[in-house]
Design a protein around this motif. Structure first.
Motif, mmCIF file in Angstrom:
data_model
loop_
_atom_site.group_PDB
_atom_site.id
_atom_site.type_symbol
_atom_site.label_atom_id
_atom_site.label_comp_id
_atom_site.label_asym_id
_atom_site.label_seq_id
_atom_site.Cartn_x
_atom_site.Cartn_y
_atom_site.Cartn_z
ATOM 1 N N SER A 1 0.924 -1.328 0.135
ATOM 2 C CA SER A 1 0.201 -0.434 -0.147
ATOM 3 C C SER A 1 0.524 1.179 -0.087
ATOM 4 N N LEU A 2 0.611 2.317 -1.013
ATOM 5 C CA LEU A 2 2.060 3.077 -0.834
ATOM 6 C C LEU A 2 1.114 4.937 -0.323
ATOM 7 N N LEU A 3 1.636 5.169 0.545
ATOM 8 C CA LEU A 3 0.934 6.252 1.520
ATOM 9 C C LEU A 3 1.521 7.496 0.326
ATOM 10 N N ASP A 4 1.325 8.405 0.669
ATOM 11 C CA ASP A 4 1.816 10.046 -0.333
ATOM 12 C C ASP A 4 2.165 10.440 1.542
ATOM 13 N N ARG B 1 -2.026 9.452 2.828
ATOM 14 C CA ARG B 1 -3.384 8.923 2.548
ATOM 15 C C ARG B 1 -2.742 8.016 1.394
ATOM 16 N N SER B 2 -3.759 7.156 0.828
ATOM 17 C CA SER B 2 -3.646 5.729 -0.122
ATOM 18 C C SER B 2 -3.312 6.325 -1.322
ATOM 19 N N VAL B 3 -2.097 5.917 -2.494
ATOM 20 C CA VAL B 3 -1.442 6.409 -3.138
ATOM 21 C C VAL B 3 -2.456 5.384 -4.652
ATOM 22 N N PRO B 4 -3.512 5.791 -5.500
ATOM 23 C CA PRO B 4 -4.026 4.709 -6.705
ATOM 24 C C PRO B 4 -3.201 4.308 -7.057
ATOM 25 N N LEU B 5 -3.652 2.837 -7.662
ATOM 26 C CA LEU B 5 -2.470 2.148 -8.415
ATOM 27 C C LEU B 5 -2.486 3.836 -9.797
ATOM 28 N N LYS C 1 0.326 6.271 -14.192
ATOM 29 C CA LYS C 1 0.869 7.652 -14.412
ATOM 30 C C LYS C 1 2.429 8.143 -14.189
ATOM 31 N N LYS C 2 3.083 7.733 -13.377
ATOM 32 C CA LYS C 2 4.258 8.742 -12.591
ATOM 33 C C LYS C 2 5.266 8.237 -13.664
ATOM 34 N N VAL C 3 4.880 6.561 -13.449
ATOM 35 C CA VAL C 3 6.175 5.717 -14.456
ATOM 36 C C VAL C 3 5.496 6.024 -16.207
ATOM 37 N N GLY C 4 4.475 6.817 -16.310
ATOM 38 C CA GLY C 4 4.370 6.802 -18.120
ATOM 39 C C GLY C 4 5.353 8.671 -18.622
ATOM 40 N N GLU C 5 5.371 9.162 -17.168
ATOM 41 C CA GLU C 5 5.754 10.681 -16.777
ATOM 42 C C GLU C 5 7.208 10.116 -17.349
ATOM 43 N N GLY C 6 7.999 9.258 -17.427
ATOM 44 C CA GLY C 6 9.470 8.570 -17.097
ATOM 45 C C GLY C 6 10.010 10.078 -16.553
ATOM 46 N N LYS C 7 10.147 10.485 -15.851
ATOM 47 C CA LYS C 7 11.210 11.312 -14.839
ATOM 48 C C LYS C 7 11.912 10.981 -13.835
ATOM 49 N N SER C 8 12.206 9.029 -13.678
ATOM 50 C CA SER C 8 12.715 8.923 -12.477
ATOM 51 C C SER C 8 13.730 7.206 -12.922
ATOM 52 N N GLY C 9 14.314 8.230 -14.046
ATOM 53 C CA GLY C 9 15.220 7.165 -14.920
ATOM 54 C C GLY C 9 14.066 5.028 -14.828
#
Length: 220
Positions: free
Chosen positions: A52-55, A59-63, A68-76
């Motif tokens: 379960s990912l929390l911010d 608060r729980s971060v939805p899948l 979306k974060k992966v799709g942005e391609g900004k984290s290597g």
């Protein structure tokens, strides 16, 4: 029963604040006795219902937000890199980010495969409480060229992050075209003789290939 794991952000690293099970022997890097996961590891476990990912506000971060974060391609890590990671992990391989050591101890025992990598790792371990340094390292990984992406190890129930040994191969991502001979030779120098494999992802299909030197006979 699925064990729920609790993470905290900011990405691209998530700090594991509650863990259960043996999967942590092959997932996440260890710094100051804490486990941190990359964004591809986080999404892989989230898809399987194992965390379960929390911010920052707990608060729980939805899948869909992790997608979306992966799709942005900004984290290597871009979407294609994640598909490769998911494919290899699903087959049972142990997969780590190339150039990012599993633990402080493994940093001291390995030669740098890319110039400057060892020095960057030492800085991270000395000041790991400032996660911005780690985020900067991940964010500076270029995702639009042929590059080493993952260190891949065969399935091993006795795998130790403190002494992982050399990977079975280093996996490089291609950007739609085969690498040139100079690119391959440069990658071979960077990886200190560890076998290279290349990967291309198209429409969700993951393809692997490698190159061998061939000596053609001299014709009469």
């Amino acid at each position: 029963m699925v064990a729920m794991q609790i993470f905290q952000v900011p990405p691209p690293l998530a700090e594991v604040v509650g863990k259960k099970g043996s999967m942590w022997t092959t997932i996440g890097i260890v710094r100051n006795s804490k486990i941190y996961c990359s964004i591809e590891e986080t999404l892989f476990l989230a898809e399987r219902g194992e965390l379960s990912l929390l911010d920052a506000d707990d608060r729980s971060v939805p899948l869909k937000d992790i997608y979306k974060k992966v799709g942005e391609g900004k984290s290597g890590c871009c979407w294609e890199s994640f598909e490769v990671y998911r494919h290899l992990r699903s087959l049972g391989y142990i997969v780590g980010r190339h150039g990012i050591s599993w633990t402080v101890k493994s940093i001291k025992n390995k030669p740098p495969s890319v110039e400057g990598t060892l020095e960057i790792e030492v800085i991270i371990d000395q000041k790991f409480e400032d996660l911005n340094l780690v985020n900067e390292l991940f964010n500076n990984i270029r995702i639009d060229e042929v590059r080493p992406v993952f260190d891949v190890y065969p399935p091993n129930s006795k795998f130790r992050k403190s002494s992982p040994g050399n990977p079975s191969f280093v996996l490089c991502m291609t950007s739609g075209h085969p690498p040139s001979k100079p690119e391959i030779e440069d990658l071979e120098r960077q990886c200190n003789g560890i076998p290279l494999k290349f990967c291309h992802v198209e429409y969700g299909r993951v393809s692997f290939f490698s190159f061998n030197r061939v000596e053609l006979p001299v014709l009469p």
